[in-house]
Design a protein around this motif. Structure first.
Motif, PDB file in Angstrom:
ATOM      1  N   SER A 119      16.709 108.803 105.821  1.00  7.48           N
ATOM      2  CA  SER A 119      15.810 109.938 105.597  1.00  7.48           C
ATOM      3  C   SER A 119      16.632 111.189 105.353  1.00  7.48           C
ATOM      4  O   SER A 119      17.717 111.364 105.919  1.00  7.48           O
ATOM      5  N   THR A 166      12.640 107.493 103.775  1.00 10.13           N
ATOM      6  CA  THR A 166      11.719 108.621 103.622  1.00 10.13           C
ATOM      7  C   THR A 166      12.514 109.797 103.069  1.00 10.13           C
ATOM      8  O   THR A 166      13.456 110.268 103.708  1.00 10.13           O
ATOM      9  N   SER A 175       8.041 102.546 101.711  1.00 14.52           N
ATOM     10  CA  SER A 175       8.818 103.781 101.770  1.00 14.52           C
ATOM     11  C   SER A 175       8.019 104.940 101.188  1.00 14.52           C
ATOM     12  O   SER A 175       6.999 104.743 100.519  1.00 14.52           O
ATOM     13  N   THR A 176       8.515 106.171 101.425  1.00 14.03           N
ATOM     14  CA  THR A 176       7.765 107.363 101.038  1.00 14.03           C
ATOM     15  C   THR A 176       8.687 108.406 100.420  1.00 14.03           C
ATOM     16  O   THR A 176       9.789 108.650 100.919  1.00 14.03           O
ATOM     17  N   THR A 178       8.202 112.476  99.040  1.00 13.09           N
ATOM     18  CA  THR A 178       7.336 113.646  98.897  1.00 13.09           C
ATOM     19  C   THR A 178       8.049 114.649  98.006  1.00 13.09           C
ATOM     20  O   THR A 178       9.144 115.112  98.328  1.00 13.09           O
ATOM     21  N   GLY A 189       5.581 101.960  96.417  1.00 13.75           N
ATOM     22  CA  GLY A 189       5.607 102.796  97.611  1.00 13.75           C
ATOM     23  C   GLY A 189       4.709 104.013  97.491  1.00 13.75           C
ATOM     24  O   GLY A 189       3.956 104.175  96.527  1.00 13.75           O
ATOM     25  N   THR A 190       4.806 104.896  98.472  1.00 14.24           N
ATOM     26  CA  THR A 190       3.953 106.088  98.539  1.00 14.24           C
ATOM     27  C   THR A 190       4.706 107.289  97.967  1.00 14.24           C
ATOM     28  O   THR A 190       5.811 107.608  98.412  1.00 14.24           O
ATOM     29  N   VAL A 191       4.096 107.935  96.980  1.00 18.22           N
ATOM     30  CA  VAL A 191       4.680 109.117  96.365  1.00 18.22           C
ATOM     31  C   VAL A 191       3.658 110.248  96.415  1.00 18.22           C
ATOM     32  O   VAL A 191       2.545 110.115  95.899  1.00 18.22           O
ATOM     33  N   TYR A 192       4.032 111.335  97.055  1.00 29.02           N
ATOM     34  CA  TYR A 192       3.198 112.535  97.078  1.00 29.02           C
ATOM     35  C   TYR A 192       3.846 113.588  96.186  1.00 29.02           C
ATOM     36  O   TYR A 192       5.040 113.861  96.310  1.00 29.02           O
TER      37      TYR A 192
END
Length: 258
Positions: free
Chosen positions: A153, A178, A199-200, A202, A219-222
């Motif tokens: 991270s 992250t 995984s993330t 941002t 994965g998660t993408v903001y």
């Protein structure tokens, strides 16, 4: 203000050839490196190489205004981190140029992190760095990974990640990772960023330009405050990635790279 040039961590040999840190190897070190040239070094040869220019294992080193260029992690075998590799490190990288590094010369070997590889490192900080013209199959600019026993991270602020080459994305976010990115220029890649399932990433205030796709992976993408347009770099052919006055990066509030 040191020059570290054309060194090899290993010369290989039959069945051998693992190498770490072609130019510099820092083990559990809180060293400060400022204004150095780390160029054309090589870590591995036949089998495995990590950190062609610099290998950081543990510790919390501080690197500022260094040029890490033309290094390779491995010649014929698997390579990770053509320019730098961070393993279990809490490093701070500020205003460095990580350019034209290669994970491996082999077209069939494992190839991760042409510019920077981050392995189970936290918390790391990358501020106002240039990562350009590096080559790898996975994470041509930056690659991150960890296993279920740990986490990668970190925080990335005011970085330019551009024109990195290979089949991989400019940034590849692997398992157990992250990342938080603010004021980033992501330009000139097959995919800007890919994020593995679980995984993330941002991203705040990103300038996207000339990517085949901006985001990929499961994965998660903001994202927020996305900007699309030409960053108008001065002269990428000479690694001059300063932006000109009419650059779309001004709208993204992106810093002018070093």
């Amino acid at each position: 203000s040191n020059t570290i040039v054309s060194n090899s961590a290993t010369l290989g040999g039959s069945g051998l050839g693992d190498g770490y840190g072609g130019g510099l190897y820092l083990h559990r070190s809180d060293a400060t490196l400022i204004g150095n040239q780390v160029v054309t070094n090589s870590a591995g040869d036949q089998r495995w190489g990590e950190g062609g220019g610099v290998f950081l294992e543990g510790g919390a080193p501080y690197l500022r205004s260094n040029t890490i260029a033309g290094n390779r992690a491995c010649r014929w075998g698997d390579g990770r981190g053509g320019g730098l590799a961070l393993t279990g490190s809490e490093a701070t990288l500020e205003a460095n140029a990580v350019v034209s590094n290669t994970a491996t010369l082999s077209p069939t070997a494992r190839s991760e992190g042409g510019g920077i590889a981050l392995w189970c490192s936290q918390p790391f900080t990358l501020t106002n760095n240039l990562v350009a013209d590096n080559h790898a199959a996975q994470g041509s600019g930056l690659w991150s990974y960890c296993g279920k026993w740990g986490l990668t991270s970190g925080l990335l602020v005011h970085n330019t990640i551009a024109d990195n080459r290979g089949s991989g994305a400019g940034i590849s976010v692997g398992p157990y990772t992250t990342l938080a990115l603010t004021n980033t220029i992501l330009a000139g890649h097959t995919t800007g960023i890919t994020v593995t399932s679980g995984s993330t990433a941002t991203l705040q205030a990103t300038l996207w330009w000339n990517n085949g796709a901006n985001v990929g992976g499961g994965g998660t993408v903001y994202t927020a405050t996305d900007v699309y347009g030409d960053p108008l770099f001065v002269d990428p052919a000479t690694w001059d990635y300063h932006i000109t006055g009419d650059s779309a990066a001004s709208a993204a509030i992106c810093a002018d790279p070093i």
